[in-house]
Structure formats: C-alpha cells, structure tokens
Write a protein that holds these residues in place. Structure first.
Motif, mmCIF file in Angstrom:
data_model
loop_
_atom_site.group_PDB
_atom_site.id
_atom_site.type_symbol
_atom_site.label_atom_id
_atom_site.label_comp_id
_atom_site.label_asym_id
_atom_site.label_seq_id
_atom_site.Cartn_x
_atom_site.Cartn_y
_atom_site.Cartn_z
ATOM 1 N N UNK A 139 0.654 -1.180 -0.135
ATOM 2 C CA UNK A 139 0.025 0.094 -0.125
ATOM 3 C C UNK A 139 0.901 1.263 0.183
ATOM 4 N N UNK A 140 1.950 1.178 0.643
ATOM 5 C CA UNK A 140 2.911 2.398 0.934
ATOM 6 C C UNK A 140 3.753 2.357 -0.384
ATOM 7 N N UNK A 141 3.956 1.432 -0.939
ATOM 8 C CA UNK A 141 4.878 1.093 -2.049
ATOM 9 C C UNK A 141 4.064 2.108 -3.094
ATOM 10 N N UNK A 142 2.930 1.962 -3.379
ATOM 11 C CA UNK A 142 2.174 2.444 -4.510
ATOM 12 C C UNK A 142 2.059 3.978 -4.343
ATOM 13 N N UNK A 143 1.879 4.388 -3.340
ATOM 14 C CA UNK A 143 1.915 5.776 -2.798
ATOM 15 C C UNK A 143 3.184 6.372 -3.036
ATOM 16 N N UNK A 144 4.528 5.905 -2.744
ATOM 17 C CA UNK A 144 5.543 6.677 -2.630
ATOM 18 C C UNK A 144 6.560 5.656 -3.404
ATOM 19 N N UNK A 145 6.511 5.741 -4.695
ATOM 20 C CA UNK A 145 7.332 4.831 -5.479
ATOM 21 C C UNK A 145 8.933 5.103 -5.401
ATOM 22 N N UNK A 146 9.254 6.410 -5.240
ATOM 23 C CA UNK A 146 10.606 6.931 -5.330
ATOM 24 C C UNK A 146 11.297 6.515 -3.905
ATOM 25 N N UNK A 147 10.229 6.093 -2.953
ATOM 26 C CA UNK A 147 11.126 5.656 -1.579
ATOM 27 C C UNK A 147 11.116 4.221 -1.422
ATOM 28 N N UNK A 148 10.371 3.841 -2.211
ATOM 29 C CA UNK A 148 10.227 2.027 -2.076
ATOM 30 C C UNK A 148 11.519 1.391 -1.990
ATOM 31 N N UNK A 149 12.419 1.859 -2.919
ATOM 32 C CA UNK A 149 13.742 0.965 -2.840
ATOM 33 C C UNK A 149 14.471 1.139 -1.670
ATOM 34 N N UNK A 150 14.184 2.360 -1.097
ATOM 35 C CA UNK A 150 15.148 2.779 0.184
ATOM 36 C C UNK A 150 14.291 1.859 1.441
ATOM 37 N N UNK A 151 13.027 1.895 1.457
ATOM 38 C CA UNK A 151 12.354 1.241 2.417
ATOM 39 C C UNK A 151 12.723 -0.203 2.326
ATOM 40 N N UNK A 152 12.712 -0.964 1.110
ATOM 41 C CA UNK A 152 13.083 -2.130 0.951
ATOM 42 C C UNK A 152 14.465 -2.638 1.426
#
Length: 640
Positions: free
Chosen positions: A128-141
């Motif tokens: 859910x968060x990945x879809x809202x914040x695509x640019x941050x997703x890789x850092x989160x992962x």
C-alpha cells in the motif's frame, strides 16, 4: 565506517530508542517492555512519554535516534502500513551504518522472512505504501532487508511464548549490551577494570546461596567507586536491586527506619511504612527472603546499621548478593569475603590526575614534571588526585608551584575532612594513640613503642587493632608502624588545630624548626600544652637550651633522652609530674628535684647515671614495673 566518537558513552542522551507501530503494540508488548526497561534504570525514548510537548514529531524523533545507543525495532504485522515508520527505519539503519548505532529487531507476531521479503500481511501493508511512494520504495526495501538480517528476537519462539519471560530476557540482553559497549569503567574510572573483574569473581554470581562481600579501606581510596561500578555491571542479574547511599550520614539524619523503608519500597516497587527498626528487620526478612536481590550498603560505620539493613544471610532469597563498603574492617566479621581496597599505582595515578588536571586549551610547559610531584604527594589516593587535579586545571605554572609549596604545610581541607571521618569515630584513648604514632612512631618498631603506650594508659593491644581495622595505620612485615602519607598529614593537621603557627600551643611537637624556635625563644617559659616532644639535637642548638625547655613542660607524658657525657647541662629545673615514662641515658649528676612527684610513673630507665637515689616524698612511691640503671641496683623500687 562507524564513528567511534559518535557512539561514545558521553554522547548518548538515551540508552534505548523504541521504534514500533502504535496501533499494534503500544498498549501491550511495548508498554510492558518499556516498563521493564525503566525499572532497570535504562534510559528509554518512547514517543508518547519522552517527546517534549510542542516539538515537531518528525525532527524530534530523528534527533532522538541519533542520540541513542541502541534502537529496538519492533516489527509487527502493520508496521509497514505507514510511510512515517518506514522513513524512521531508513534513518535508523543509516545511523547504524554511519554512527555505530546498535539495532535490535523484535519480530512480534511476524516472521523475519516476512519482513525480509515483504510477504503475507506485512507485505500487503508494505504494498500500500509502495504504491503511494514509488520513489522511496527501494530505500524502504533495503532497510527492511538489512534489519531482518540482524539477529533479533522472536517472542513466540522464546519460553513457549510467555511474554513476561521474553521481555525479561530481552531486557537482560539490552543491559548486557549497554555495559559491554559502555567504556566508562576504563575511561572515566581509571584503574577500575581489573578491580571490578576481581570483585565480581568474589561475588560468585550464579552459584546460588546468599553471599556478602565487604570492601574495606582508607577514606577516599575508591571503595564506593569500585562498588558502584560492580553494582551497575551486575544488577540486571537480580529481580530487585537497590543502593543505600552514605549510610553513615543518612542514618544520623533520617534514622535507620527510613533506610529500611527505602530498601523495601525500591525492591518491592510499592510504598512501605516501617514503625520501628525491629519491625523493619522483620519486614525485610519476610518480604525479601524469597527474592533474588542485590543490595549495596555504602559507608557503613556502625554494627547497628548492618543489623538493621542486612542482619543475616537468611534475610535474602537464593542467589542474592550484598555489597558493603566501610572504613572499619571489624564490621565485616560475618561477610563471606573482605576485599581490601587497592590504591592506584603510579601509572594509574598519572592517568587519573591527567583526566582532571590537564587543560588542552592552556597546557603547561612543565606539566609532566609538576604532575609527577602531585601524583607522588597523593600516593595512590584517588580522592586526592581528583581534588587536586580539578583545583589545578585552570592554574598557570606559578600557581601550580605555589600550590605544591603550600601543601607541604597546609593540606587540602577537602581531602583532610574526608580522611578525618575515620579519626572522628575513634574513642578518646584511640585518638591519643593514633596521634602519637603519626607524630613520633611512623617507621619505628611497634615493640619499641609499646612500652611507652602501655605506660601512658593507651591500652595499645586493642587500640592498635582498632586503628588497623579502620585503615588508619599498618604494621609491615618487619614490625614497623606505617600509614598513608595523607593520613599522617591529617593527624598533623588535627594536632596543629586552631594554632597552626604556634607550636607551643600544640599537644605534640615533632618538627625540628618548631623545636628549635621554642627552645631559643621560650626556654624559660612554663608550658602546660605540650604532652610529647621528639628528642632533638642540632649543631645550631646547645643541649642546655633543649633540656632547659623540655624540663619546663608541665604536661609532658613521656620522655626519651640520650645525653652525651660532654653535654654541660646543670641539674633539672623542673620535671612534669604527669610523666608516665622516662628513658634517660646519662642523666646528669644533679638529683631529681624535690617537686618531682610522678604518681603515675610506670616505667623508669636511667642508664649510665650516677644517681644514688631517685627522689624523696612524704608518701611511699609505688614500685615501678621497669627500673633500669647500670649503676643502681634493680631491686630499688621504693624510695622514702
């Protein structure tokens, strides 16, 4: 690479930072964990408690992470259902990489693999968060993968999932981690590492039973510092623990009942009222006899204090440990081990003094030479090194030299007063005995002095034992008296009292310059203050001047004199009737004065004398235990 300075103990504001998803765990697992950490005195940042009112949540939390030693990240099913928590995790992992922050993951109702690969419910929240914040997703992962690869805790797989036990284990591990990473014992408390290890070994943690260990030694020698270091290192092993600070002073101010209440309140975690000391004893025994506790009793100076606070091993539960510090070894008769405090070596003294005295902004040109003089003066006593180091920190070379010169005559009052506590606790006769040893008999044979002490009524056998037990004196293997330099200075300070520059008003005189001055200036003046004086002979002082002065001392208790045959001294002008001991070689031909009536005289030694009689009296003089004269028969014991 981790920055060592950023992770050093003095830069931490918080021991632990808790990162968690509030809706999942705030009122359950996190609440219990925070309470357990708080009870262990582990400084913990929890946003709903620690965050100051009015501060922006984002910057305050990020700063708190940077100011923490350990970050505990509690992953739950909905942890990834918030971009804010994922951003916080990224910052935590960045601090781990760049600042050496320790990260401990806890996987609460979620497997590490679910976090690592973002699977099942955890993965759904993340998507859910990945879809809202695509640019941050890789850092989160990347942050999630890195955190899940760290060895952490899975509560459901520990102690069959019993949460209380799991939390206890986690807190124990955090406490161990804090102590092992905290370098304060080495860096802040110089010379403590080996001493701490030795004392911990004497406590025999984990061997069962109840064990009491005492730390004994001179005031200012580091007893409390050592015991506190050990206490902080081992307290997590116990169900309850408490420090009873400064018992000597606190018991006189607040009473033993208050100290008993404090122990019970802290260990039981509830208010307790004690009506009497006897009731307090029964309450400690009945309430703590089944508990595994650590109690530190600091600065005990009276048997009643131990009887009231730790009267018996049976008062405490299996595995309990009691640490006691005292200046009086006699109080430690019932403990399992007595650890005499070890003063600092010269190298340790140098390091401790530098820590307090060395000024980087205003370094002294001759610092090392001057500091060696101070370290030598302190002779391994930590208190002296700290006090003098702090005093000299902002002083220049001339002020250092002035201080060192002043110490020769006037010891630092803060050091003296600390040492004087042991003296103040002595009986009057023990004080007299101690002052005589300090002024006249240091580095002299005990056997040589005992006869004088006996004659003076000091009861030296028991008195010397007390002085040794109170760490005021020692007797070396050759049978010679000794003491710490600063303890002797404390004794001299007491004798000089309110008249440091008027030796004629002191009870004891031992300095050559003082004796010479008095013999020249006050030779004809009677003196009713001086009780003992060191035998003195100087090429700049006529024997007649010395003896004329000595023979005018009305309160003199004992005298040892060796005259030469060529000493042209006419008969004595006066002899103190207070004399209890006389040892006089080559006593002059003139008879003892008729006014000499020494009713308390116990020992008389007059070698190589031409006296045919002692002195005359209207009363019978009692037989003396020891009369020695090569020219007078030894059976002379009564003179009419």
């Amino acid at each position: 690479m981790a920055s060592s300075s950023a992770s050093s103990s003095w830069s931490w504001k918080y021991d632990v930072f808790l990162s968690f998803r509030g809706e999942d765990t705030r009122k359950k697992f996190v609440d219990h964990l925070y309470t357990a950490l708080d009870q262990r005195l582990i400084g913990t940042y929890k946003d709903d408690i620690t965050l100051p009112r009015g501060e922006s949540v984002g910057p305050a939390l990020l700063k708190a992470i940077e100011e923490s030693n350990i970050a505990v990240v509690i992953f739950s099913k909905n942890y990834a259902d918030s971009s804010w928590y994922l951003d916080k995790l990224v910052h935590i992992m960045k601090c781990r990489e760049e600042m050496g922050l320790t990260v401990i993951p806890i996987f609460y109702d979620v497997d590490p693999s679910e976090v690592r690969h973002q699977k099942r419910e955890f993965g759904e929240a993340f998507s859910k968060q990945e879809m809202k914040n695509v640019t941050k997703a890789e850092l989160w992962r990347k942050a999630l993968v890195a955190a899940s690869n760290i060895s952490g805790w899975e509560p459901k797989n520990v102690a069959n999932g019993h949460e209380a036990t799991v939390i206890q284990n986690i807190v124990d591990a955090i406490s161990d981690k804090l102590l092992s990473s905290n370098s304060y014992i080495d860096e802040e408390l110089v010379g403590m590492t080996d001493r701490v290890k030795d004392l911990i070994s004497r406590l025999e943690i984990g061997t069962g039973g109840v064990r009491m260990v005492g730390i004994w030694g001179v005031g200012g020698g580091g007893k409390t510092t050592l015991a506190t270091s050990v206490y902080m290192k081992i307290n997590h092993h116990f169900q309850g623990h408490y420090v009873v600070d400064n018992i000597r002073e606190e018991s006189s101010k607040s009473g033993l009942k208050k100290l008993q209440e404090n122990i019970l309140k802290e260990v039981l975690k509830k208010e307790v009222s004690v009506q009497s000391v006897e009731q307090g004893k029964r309450m400690i025994q009945s309430r703590l006899c089944h508990s595994n506790v650590l109690i530190f009793l600091d600065d005990v100076d009276d048997p009643k204090q131990l009887e009231a606070l730790a009267g018996s091993h049976s008062w405490f539960g299996y595995g309990s440990r009691i640490i006691i510090t005292t200046r009086n070894e006699h109080l430690l008769q019932k403990v399992d081990y007595v650890s005499p405090v070890r003063l600092l070596s010269q190298d340790e003294g140098n390091r401790l003094f530098k820590k307090h005295a060395y000024n980087d902004k205003k370094p002294l040109k001759d610092y090392w030479e001057l500091s060696l003089r101070v370290v030598s003066y302190a002779d391994g006593l930590p208190l002296a090194l700290k006090v003098l180091g702090s005093f000299l920190y902002d002083k220049d070379e001339k002020e250092w030299m002035s201080t060192l010169d002043r110490l020769k005559d006037i010891p630092e009052s803060e050091i003296v007063e600390k040492l004087k506590i042991s003296y103040d606790g002595l009986k009057k006769v023990e004080k007299e005995l101690f002052l005589d040893i300090a002024c006249f008999f240091r580095w002299r044979s005990k056997d040589e002095a005992m006869e004088i002490f006996e004659a003076c009524g000091f009861h030296p056998d028991i008195g010397i034992k007390v002085l040794i037990q109170k760490a005021l004196i020692t007797i070396n293997l050759d049978g010679y008296f000794n003491m710490h330099d600063l303890v002797q200075e404390m004794a001299h300070y007491i004798v000089r009292g309110e008249h440091p520059n008027n030796p004629e008003k002191h009870s004891r005189v031992w300095k050559d310059e003082d004796i010479k001055k008095m013999c020249i200036e006050d030779a004809t003046t009677e003196n009713d203050k001086i009780e003992a004086i060191r035998a003195y002979r100087s090429p700049n002082l006529l024997p007649s001047q010395f003896f004329k002065f000595v023979l005018k001392l009305k309160k003199l208790r004992w005298i040892r004199v060796t005259m030469r045959n060529d000493d042209n001294v006419e008969g004595p002008y006066f002899l103190s009737n207070e004399l209890r001991y006389i040892d006089w070689e080559n006593y002059p031909a003139s008879p003892f004065p008729d006014s000499f009536q020494p009713k308390n005289l116990a020992v008389l030694k007059i070698r190589n004398s031409f006296q045919k009689e002692l002195w005359r009296s209207h009363k019978v003089i009692q037989w003396f235990p020891n009369i020695i004269n090569e020219c007078i028969p030894l059976n002379i014991g009564i003179v009419l």
